[in-house]
Design a protein around this motif. Structure first.
Motif, mmCIF file in Angstrom:
data_model
loop_
_atom_site.group_PDB
_atom_site.id
_atom_site.type_symbol
_atom_site.label_atom_id
_atom_site.label_comp_id
_atom_site.label_asym_id
_atom_site.label_seq_id
_atom_site.Cartn_x
_atom_site.Cartn_y
_atom_site.Cartn_z
ATOM 1 N N UNK A 143 -6.222 2.207 9.557
ATOM 2 C CA UNK A 143 -5.325 1.058 9.604
ATOM 3 C C UNK A 143 -5.586 0.163 8.396
ATOM 4 N N UNK A 144 -4.578 -0.617 8.027
ATOM 5 C CA UNK A 144 -4.768 -1.628 6.989
ATOM 6 C C UNK A 144 -5.326 -2.873 7.667
ATOM 7 N N UNK A 145 -6.495 -3.294 7.204
ATOM 8 C CA UNK A 145 -7.231 -4.384 7.843
ATOM 9 C C UNK A 145 -7.389 -5.529 6.852
ATOM 10 N N UNK B 150 0.849 -1.198 0.000
ATOM 11 C CA UNK B 150 0.000 0.000 0.000
ATOM 12 C C UNK B 150 0.883 1.246 0.000
ATOM 13 N N UNK B 151 0.252 2.403 -0.175
ATOM 14 C CA UNK B 151 0.971 3.667 -0.027
ATOM 15 C C UNK B 151 0.536 4.310 1.283
ATOM 16 N N UNK C 34 -1.371 -3.627 9.057
ATOM 17 C CA UNK C 34 -0.462 -2.561 8.673
ATOM 18 C C UNK C 34 -0.933 -1.207 9.149
ATOM 19 N N UNK C 35 0.013 -0.273 9.282
ATOM 20 C CA UNK C 35 -0.279 1.091 9.744
ATOM 21 C C UNK C 35 -1.088 1.055 11.034
ATOM 22 N N UNK C 36 -0.731 0.154 11.906
ATOM 23 C CA UNK C 36 -1.490 -0.044 13.143
ATOM 24 C C UNK C 36 -1.571 1.246 13.955
ATOM 25 N N UNK C 37 -2.779 1.545 14.417
ATOM 26 C CA UNK C 37 -2.958 2.730 15.255
ATOM 27 C C UNK C 37 -2.262 2.531 16.592
ATOM 28 N N UNK D 274 5.759 -8.177 4.339
ATOM 29 C CA UNK D 274 6.306 -9.494 4.022
ATOM 30 C C UNK D 274 5.441 -10.611 4.633
ATOM 31 N N UNK D 275 5.678 -11.807 4.187
ATOM 32 C CA UNK D 275 4.897 -12.955 4.662
ATOM 33 C C UNK D 275 5.030 -13.160 6.164
ATOM 34 N N UNK D 276 6.170 -12.738 6.746
ATOM 35 C CA UNK D 276 6.354 -12.909 8.192
ATOM 36 C C UNK D 276 5.737 -11.777 9.004
ATOM 37 N N UNK D 277 5.059 -10.859 8.333
ATOM 38 C CA UNK D 277 4.382 -9.768 9.037
ATOM 39 C C UNK D 277 5.186 -8.499 9.186
ATOM 40 N N UNK D 278 6.437 -8.513 8.805
ATOM 41 C CA UNK D 278 7.253 -7.307 8.909
ATOM 42 C C UNK D 278 6.925 -6.355 7.759
ATOM 43 N N UNK D 279 7.080 -5.062 8.035
ATOM 44 C CA UNK D 279 6.811 -4.037 7.036
ATOM 45 C C UNK D 279 8.112 -3.418 6.547
#
Length: 647
Positions: A346-348, A34-35, A361-364, A51-56
């Motif tokens: 947030x990205x849900x 995403x942007x 992603x972009x967790x509050x 990434x697949x492991x959850x890291x951004x």
């Protein structure tokens, strides 16, 4: 403690750092990208990879700015796929508007040329077709130096970079019959393409045409035909179901509902679409199993999964009361951007097999104690002629302060932009900046706003500067009459079209003690005759009326005409690079006001366009706005620089 003086941990820098939201989510293979905004990095938009492991990972370093300028408001600026196990991404960089190719581990390479003509070549809504060796997208091409010297077509760009220095290597797909087009959506078998088109003086929420063409073996589009839409029917989005059926959102009944091969899917008096301010907005996404992920509702759109056979919609559970029009689906997974009164966007991800939704992603993260956040509520007021007016009310809130028992708090009435838009009921630290200091905020979805059906939206036709002003005033006075707000301490503010409403309110009513006017339209005669960009250059034909028939209305409605009626203090904010509402509008207004002794300040910002993106700009503007209110309302907020008001 006096209203407006409550100490708050939400300073302007905190609010600026949390401005903006993720946008244009999508899948690259199984990964979500995403942007998202970078206010501290000159306001650029970064491209984020999960990434697949959850890291951004922020994929492209500064100064890469993933943002398109097509129709000035932009459109989807990137697309991606996986080749040989490696992501292949194309994106538009804001600085040169060229389409670039990027593969992790390498440097971005341009795919399109720079044009010496006018404002150049621009691209949006890319669709990667590696099997053809091309990217299909919208091409906006300037043919001269004027804002109206422009054409838009569907185009195919070679992936090998051969068009980077050769405009002739770009293959045009459509015939240019429409002034505006959206990006192509290819059927699953690749044999048909669908897109939307419309022409002046219509805006896309007034009427669009849904076109379908056959894709020939040589990659050309043939036999393009209109299958839905028209001058009074807005098709907001089109896509294909996995089994090759045409799916689209049309407001032919007065509400944006879904249709599959022309047949209503789930007729309801609620919206399954919205205004197409940017190319590539998505309110629905078909899933592999036949279900459809949808954004729907009256007012706030929520995320749900629709069974088109039963018309049953199951909404995602969670703290998100509102979702932005950016959806993506992959298999049975859905990705969206949601927010709520207690959390920012947030990205849900929603797993439609289990119904489980989670933030990916972009967790509050609370920048301050949530006790300082406002507790908003949606309300409906009664306006002139008994008409309903929808609004979001954000009362003052601070865990350590209450106002004097014998006083009511000041309120700022906020008019949203567009004007075809709406105000979301979500956490906004810019609003909390005021409410935590004892100043209430009311965001008004005046007549003309979206989310409430076409009839509500059409209230503004021919009535811009009347209905919006009346509705904002009705909410302000209702809050005062019921004892929620102090009648003598009301302010109005807005940006863009909201700046128009604020200026019109200050020059035609006596409701407000002061106001903030941001990057506004102020002179209809100038704005509608070459001072703005092509997309909105004939917007006034519906908002005000046909110029050929009611030329006097353009002068009479303009705040610049009535600058002499403005008697209260105001703050004016403007980006010097704004091509939508250029600085000339503000300068003309201020010249009319010169020598009249009205306290005001004009802050103009280098490097800012239509709406502010840089942290330092947002801090300066927010502190200046608070200082204006404090001076007029008789408050002394701690730690806020005093705005110097001249006359």
């Amino acid at each position: 403690m006096a209203y407006g003086e409550w100490p708050s941990p939400i300073d302007a820098a905190t609010a600026a750092a949390h401005d903006g939201s993720p946008e244009f989510v999508g899948f690259v293979g199984d990964e979500v990208w995403w942007t998202e905004p970078r206010p501290a990095e000159a306001g650029r938009r970064g491209l984020v990879r999960r990434h697949a492991d959850g890291t951004e990972e922020s994929v492209l370093p500064a100064p890469w700015n993933v943002r398109s300028r097509v129709v000035e408001y932009g459109g989807r600026p990137w697309a991606g796929t996986v080749r040989g196990g490696v992501p292949l991404v194309v994106f538009v960089d804001f600085a040169d508007q060229r389409l670039h190719r990027y593969e992790p581990g390498g440097e971005p390479r341009p795919l399109t040329p720079v044009s010496p003509v006018g404002q150049g070549l621009r691209w949006a809504e890319p669709v990667l077709l590696p099997e053809r060796g091309e990217v299909w997208c919208v091409l906006e091409e300037f043919t001269g130096d004027g804002p109206g010297d422009v054409r838009r077509v569907l185009a195919a760009v070679p992936l090998d970079g051969s068009a980077a220095g050769d405009r002739g290597a770009v293959r045009e797909l459509s015939d240019g019959r429409h002034r505006f087009v959206t990006g192509p959506r290819l059927a699953p078998d690749g044999r048909r393409a669908a897109w939307l088109g419309w022409d002046h003086p219509r805006m896309p929420w007034d009427g669009t045409e849904l076109l379908v063409a056959d894709v020939a073996a040589d990659g050309t589009l043939r036999d393009a035909r209109t299958v839905a839409g028209g001058p009074e029917e807005s098709v907001a989005q089109v896509d294909w179901t996995p089994d090759g059926r045409l799916l689209y959102a049309s407001d032919r009944t007065g509400w944006w509902n879904l249709y599959r091969d022309g047949t209503p899917v789930c007729p309801r008096e609620e919206e399954f679409g919205g205004p197409l301010w940017k190319l590539g907005l998505r309110w629905f996404a078909p899933l592999d199993g036949g279900l459809i992920a949808v954004l729907h509702g009256r007012g706030a759109p929520v995320l749900g999964v629709l069974d088109p056979e039963t018309c049953e919609v199951v909404d995602a559970a969670g703290p998100w009361s509102e979702f932005a029009p950016t959806l993506a689906a992959h298999g049975e997974r859905v990705v969206a951007v949601g927010a709520g009164p207690r959390g920012s966007h947030e990205v849900v991800e929603l797993d439609t097999r289990t119904g489980h939704a989670r933030v990916i992603g972009a967790r509050h993260e609370d920048a301050v104690d949530p006790a300082y956040y406002p507790e908003p509520r949606a309300r409906t007021f009664t306006g002139p002629d008994g008409r309903e007016i929808h609004a979001q009310i954000f009362p003052p809130r601070n865990p350590g302060c209450t106002g004097p028992a014998d006083e009511r708090p000041p309120y700022v009435i906020r008019a949203h932009g567009g004007p075809t838009g709406r105000a979301p009921l979500v956490l906004d630290l810019e609003i909390a900046y005021f409410t935590s200091r004892g100043i209430g905020v009311a965001e008004v979805d005046y007549g003309g706003s979206t989310g409430y059906g076409r009839e509500y939206r059409n209230r503004l036709r021919g009535q811009w500067g009347v209905v919006d002003v009346e509705d904002c005033a009705a909410v302000a006075l209702a809050l005062a009459d019921e004892g929620t707000a102090d009648r003598d301490r009301l302010a109005v503010r807005g940006g863009s079209a909201g700046g128009w409403t604020a200026a019109a309110s200050l020059t035609t009513t006596d409701v407000y003690a002061c106001g903030t006017i941001g990057y506004p339209v102020l002179d209809l005669t100038g704005w509608g005759s070459g001072e703005t960009h092509d997309f909105e250059s004939q917007y006034l034909e519906s908002l005000i009326g046909p110029r050929a028939e009611v030329p006097g209305r353009y002068t009479e409605r303009s705040p610049v005409t009535h600058a002499d009626r403005l008697t209260v203090p105001f703050l004016m904010l403007q980006g010097l690079d704004d091509v939508i509402c250029p600085p000339a509008q503000c300068e003309r207004f201020l010249a009319r006001l010169a020598g009249r002794g009205v306290p005001h300040a004009y802050l103009a910002f280098e490097g800012e366009g239509h709406g502010f993106r840089r942290a330092e700009t947002m801090v300066r503007a927010l502190e200046a706005e608070l200082s204006l209110y404090a001076q007029v309302f008789g408050a002394r907020p701690p730690g806020v620089p005093t705005l110097e008001l001249g006359t």
